[in-house]
Design a protein around this motif. Structure first.
Motif, PDB file in Angstrom:
ATOM      1  N   HIS A 179     -31.272 -63.257  28.421  1.00  0.00           N
ATOM      2  CA  HIS A 179     -31.200 -62.291  29.510  1.00  0.00           C
ATOM      3  C   HIS A 179     -32.203 -62.693  30.580  1.00  0.00           C
ATOM      4  O   HIS A 179     -33.419 -62.619  30.372  1.00  0.00           O
ATOM      5  N   GLU A 180     -31.686 -63.139  31.709  1.00  0.00           N
ATOM      6  CA  GLU A 180     -32.517 -63.512  32.853  1.00  0.00           C
ATOM      7  C   GLU A 180     -32.745 -62.265  33.698  1.00  0.00           C
ATOM      8  O   GLU A 180     -32.075 -62.032  34.704  1.00  0.00           O
ATOM      9  N   HIS A 181     -33.686 -61.459  33.283  1.00  0.00           N
ATOM     10  CA  HIS A 181     -33.989 -60.193  33.936  1.00  0.00           C
ATOM     11  C   HIS A 181     -34.974 -60.420  35.072  1.00  0.00           C
ATOM     12  O   HIS A 181     -35.727 -61.394  35.060  1.00  0.00           O
ATOM     13  N   ARG A 182     -34.981 -59.505  36.028  1.00  0.00           N
ATOM     14  CA  ARG A 182     -35.928 -59.662  37.146  1.00  0.00           C
ATOM     15  C   ARG A 182     -37.376 -59.610  36.663  1.00  0.00           C
ATOM     16  O   ARG A 182     -38.267 -60.135  37.327  1.00  0.00           O
ATOM     17  N   GLY A 183     -37.606 -58.984  35.503  1.00  0.00           N
ATOM     18  CA  GLY A 183     -38.958 -58.934  34.963  1.00  0.00           C
ATOM     19  C   GLY A 183     -39.339 -60.149  34.143  1.00  0.00           C
ATOM     20  O   GLY A 183     -40.487 -60.287  33.729  1.00  0.00           O
ATOM     21  N   GLY A 184     -38.380 -61.035  33.911  1.00  0.00           N
ATOM     22  CA  GLY A 184     -38.631 -62.226  33.115  1.00  0.00           C
ATOM     23  C   GLY A 184     -37.454 -62.529  32.210  1.00  0.00           C
ATOM     24  O   GLY A 184     -36.546 -61.711  32.053  1.00  0.00           O
ATOM     25  N   THR A 185     -37.465 -63.705  31.630  1.00  0.00           N
ATOM     26  CA  THR A 185     -36.364 -64.141  30.774  1.00  0.00           C
ATOM     27  C   THR A 185     -36.724 -63.936  29.307  1.00  0.00           C
ATOM     28  O   THR A 185     -37.821 -64.292  28.874  1.00  0.00           O
ATOM     29  N   THR A 186     -35.790 -63.350  28.571  1.00  0.00           N
ATOM     30  CA  THR A 186     -35.918 -63.237  27.121  1.00  0.00           C
ATOM     31  C   THR A 186     -34.782 -64.026  26.482  1.00  0.00           C
ATOM     32  O   THR A 186     -33.667 -64.081  27.009  1.00  0.00           O
ATOM     33  N   ALA A 187     -35.079 -64.651  25.350  1.00  0.00           N
ATOM     34  CA  ALA A 187     -34.071 -65.438  24.650  1.00  0.00           C
ATOM     35  C   ALA A 187     -34.363 -65.418  23.164  1.00  0.00           C
ATOM     36  O   ALA A 187     -35.519 -65.287  22.737  1.00  0.00           O
ATOM     37  N   GLY A 188     -33.306 -65.539  22.372  1.00  0.00           N
ATOM     38  CA  GLY A 188     -33.492 -65.565  20.932  1.00  0.00           C
ATOM     39  C   GLY A 188     -32.264 -66.083  20.219  1.00  0.00           C
ATOM     40  O   GLY A 188     -31.145 -66.047  20.752  1.00  0.00           O
ATOM     41  N   ILE A 189     -32.483 -66.571  19.005  1.00  0.00           N
ATOM     42  CA  ILE A 189     -31.405 -67.112  18.185  1.00  0.00           C
ATOM     43  C   ILE A 189     -30.729 -65.964  17.443  1.00  0.00           C
ATOM     44  O   ILE A 189     -31.394 -65.163  16.772  1.00  0.00           O
ATOM     45  N   ILE A 190     -29.438 -65.867  17.548  1.00  0.00           N
ATOM     46  CA  ILE A 190     -28.682 -64.822  16.856  1.00  0.00           C
ATOM     47  C   ILE A 190     -28.659 -65.142  15.366  1.00  0.00           C
ATOM     48  O   ILE A 190     -28.221 -66.219  14.961  1.00  0.00           O
ATOM     49  N   VAL A 191     -29.126 -64.194  14.543  1.00  0.00           N
ATOM     50  CA  VAL A 191     -29.192 -64.434  13.102  1.00  0.00           C
ATOM     51  C   VAL A 191     -28.383 -63.430  12.289  1.00  0.00           C
ATOM     52  O   VAL A 191     -28.291 -63.568  11.066  1.00  0.00           O
ATOM     53  N   GLU A 192     -27.781 -62.443  12.943  1.00  0.00           N
ATOM     54  CA  GLU A 192     -26.971 -61.466  12.197  1.00  0.00           C
ATOM     55  C   GLU A 192     -25.938 -60.831  13.119  1.00  0.00           C
ATOM     56  O   GLU A 192     -26.265 -60.421  14.244  1.00  0.00           O
ATOM     57  N   THR A 193     -24.709 -60.750  12.654  1.00  0.00           N
ATOM     58  CA  THR A 193     -23.615 -60.162  13.426  1.00  0.00           C
ATOM     59  C   THR A 193     -22.714 -59.348  12.498  1.00  0.00           C
ATOM     60  O   THR A 193     -22.753 -59.498  11.276  1.00  0.00           O
ATOM     61  N   GLU A 194     -21.869 -58.518  13.106  1.00  0.00           N
ATOM     62  CA  GLU A 194     -20.798 -57.826  12.384  1.00  0.00           C
ATOM     63  C   GLU A 194     -19.531 -57.895  13.212  1.00  0.00           C
ATOM     64  O   GLU A 194     -19.575 -57.719  14.444  1.00  0.00           O
ATOM     65  N   GLY A 195     -18.401 -58.129  12.566  1.00  0.00           N
ATOM     66  CA  GLY A 195     -17.127 -58.180  13.255  1.00  0.00           C
ATOM     67  C   GLY A 195     -16.368 -56.864  13.124  1.00  0.00           C
ATOM     68  O   GLY A 195     -16.354 -56.235  12.059  1.00  0.00           O
ATOM     69  N   TYR A 196     -15.715 -56.458  14.224  1.00  0.00           N
ATOM     70  CA  TYR A 196     -14.901 -55.241  14.261  1.00  0.00           C
ATOM     71  C   TYR A 196     -13.572 -55.569  14.940  1.00  0.00           C
ATOM     72  O   TYR A 196     -13.566 -56.132  16.042  1.00  0.00           O
ATOM     73  N   THR A 197     -12.470 -55.218  14.271  1.00  0.00           N
ATOM     74  CA  THR A 197     -11.150 -55.567  14.801  1.00  0.00           C
ATOM     75  C   THR A 197     -10.398 -54.319  15.257  1.00  0.00           C
ATOM     76  O   THR A 197     -10.999 -53.431  15.854  1.00  0.00           O
ATOM     77  N   GLY A 198      -9.103 -54.227  14.980  1.00  0.00           N
ATOM     78  CA  GLY A 198      -8.292 -53.142  15.498  1.00  0.00           C
ATOM     79  C   GLY A 198      -7.790 -52.190  14.434  1.00  0.00           C
ATOM     80  O   GLY A 198      -8.547 -51.656  13.640  1.00  0.00           O
ATOM     81  N   ARG A 199      -6.471 -51.997  14.397  1.00  0.00           N
ATOM     82  CA  ARG A 199      -5.883 -50.963  13.543  1.00  0.00           C
ATOM     83  C   ARG A 199      -6.131 -51.199  12.063  1.00  0.00           C
ATOM     84  O   ARG A 199      -6.142 -50.261  11.272  1.00  0.00           O
ATOM     85  N   GLY A 200      -6.304 -52.405  11.638  1.00  0.00           N
ATOM     86  CA  GLY A 200      -6.565 -52.685  10.234  1.00  0.00           C
ATOM     87  C   GLY A 200      -8.009 -52.512   9.821  1.00  0.00           C
ATOM     88  O   GLY A 200      -8.345 -52.781   8.661  1.00  0.00           O
ATOM     89  N   ASP A 201      -8.846 -52.045  10.721  1.00  0.00           N
ATOM     90  CA  ASP A 201     -10.277 -51.911  10.456  1.00  0.00           C
ATOM     91  C   ASP A 201     -10.708 -50.460  10.689  1.00  0.00           C
ATOM     92  O   ASP A 201     -10.963 -50.054  11.823  1.00  0.00           O
ATOM     93  N   PRO A 202     -10.789 -49.654   9.624  1.00  0.00           N
ATOM     94  CA  PRO A 202     -11.159 -48.248   9.807  1.00  0.00           C
ATOM     95  C   PRO A 202     -12.574 -48.038  10.304  1.00  0.00           C
ATOM     96  O   PRO A 202     -12.935 -46.920  10.694  1.00  0.00           O
ATOM     97  N   GLY A 203     -13.400 -49.071  10.310  1.00  0.00           N
ATOM     98  CA  GLY A 203     -14.761 -48.943  10.835  1.00  0.00           C
ATOM     99  C   GLY A 203     -14.860 -49.226  12.320  1.00  0.00           C
ATOM    100  O   GLY A 203     -15.938 -49.101  12.904  1.00  0.00           O
ATOM    101  N   SER A 204     -13.739 -49.590  12.942  1.00  0.00           N
ATOM    102  CA  SER A 204     -13.748 -50.007  14.342  1.00  0.00           C
ATOM    103  C   SER A 204     -13.435 -48.854  15.283  1.00  0.00           C
ATOM    104  O   SER A 204     -12.622 -47.972  14.968  1.00  0.00           O
ATOM    105  N   HIS A 205     -14.030 -48.870  16.467  1.00  0.00           N
ATOM    106  CA  HIS A 205     -13.683 -47.899  17.504  1.00  0.00           C
ATOM    107  C   HIS A 205     -12.233 -48.032  17.938  1.00  0.00           C
ATOM    108  O   HIS A 205     -11.658 -47.080  18.476  1.00  0.00           O
ATOM    109  N   ALA A 206     -11.635 -49.211  17.736  1.00  0.00           N
ATOM    110  CA  ALA A 206     -10.261 -49.450  18.177  1.00  0.00           C
ATOM    111  C   ALA A 206      -9.230 -49.158  17.089  1.00  0.00           C
ATOM    112  O   ALA A 206      -8.051 -49.453  17.252  1.00  0.00           O
ATOM    113  N   HIS A 207      -9.670 -48.553  15.995  1.00  0.00           N
ATOM    114  CA  HIS A 207      -8.788 -48.331  14.851  1.00  0.00           C
ATOM    115  C   HIS A 207      -7.561 -47.495  15.213  1.00  0.00           C
ATOM    116  O   HIS A 207      -6.454 -47.729  14.704  1.00  0.00           O
TER     117      HIS A 207
END
Length: 212
Positions: free
Chosen positions: A48-76
């Motif tokens: 994020h190149e913010h006006r207050g300075g740049t922050t950066a980091g390595i992504i180490v954890e994610t979660e995937g969310y899909t559509g109708r087949g995923d009851p945990g998704s907003h798009a279910h």
């Protein structure tokens, strides 16, 4: 391979490469199956190149969310006003508030197909003083461990909803070429059938992962 974050040389390498102008991920990276993108985002860099300075980091954890087949998704249950960003275009941000904090998701799948990847944890490599001003004087391992803390440390707000991550100041970029051992588990905070889907991905052994 050793977990990401175990090498000081690796930190220096990624910090040098995570400058403004670092090679951004293309729409092609995001316009594909959500779970593939969620796995492949481990080891990539959030910037994020913010006006207050740049922050950066390595992504180490994610979660995937899909559509109708995923009851945990907003798009279910199909498109709604709130979840429309999940239906495309790929490479945009989907930001919503959960409790007190905004959460940053990256839209995936071909346009019209719902999908998004929640960024759950990042290993900071640049802009630590700025992250601490935003988040308080936490240990470095806690600055961006958990999606709410991640958004706060990186200055992500609800105004970033629908932001273009391909061209904007908030973006995702290629990471270090160091091999990672990626593990998977069930997603956090869900109940019922959604809680049994192993759609959380993380860098095995990494101390910046939010939930193990």
């Amino acid at each position: 391979p050793r977990p990401l974050g175990s090498s000081g040389n690796n930190w220096r390498r990624v910090r040098e490469r995570a400058r403004p102008g670092f090679h951004r991920l293309s729409k092609r990276f995001f316009a594909r199956r959500t779970l593939r993108a969620a796995r492949d985002l481990i080891g990539k860099v959030l910037v994020h190149e913010h006006r207050g300075g740049t922050t950066a980091g390595i992504i180490v954890e994610t979660e995937g969310y899909t559509g109708r087949g995923d009851p945990g998704s907003h798009a279910h249950r199909g498109p709604r006003t709130r979840n429309l960003p999940m239906f495309g275009p790929a490479g945009r941000a989907y930001v919503y508030r959960c409790h007190l904090y905004p959460l940053l998701n990256v839209v995936t799948e071909p346009d019209g197909v719902p999908g998004a990847v929640l960024l759950r944890a990042v290993e900071p490599v640049a802009g630590l003083p700025l992250m601490r001003r935003r988040s308080g004087d936490r240990p470095v391992t806690d600055l961006a461990r958990g999606p709410g803390r991640l958004a706060r440390a990186f200055g992500v707000t609800l105004e970033h909803n629908r932001a273009d991550l391909l061209r904007g100041r908030l973006y995702l970029a290629r990471g270090a070429r160091r091999p990672l051992r990626v593990a998977r588990a069930t997603r956090v905070g869900l109940r019922g059938p959604a809680a049994r889907l192993p759609w959380r991905f993380y860098a095995a052994g990494n101390p910046f992962v939010s939930h193990v």
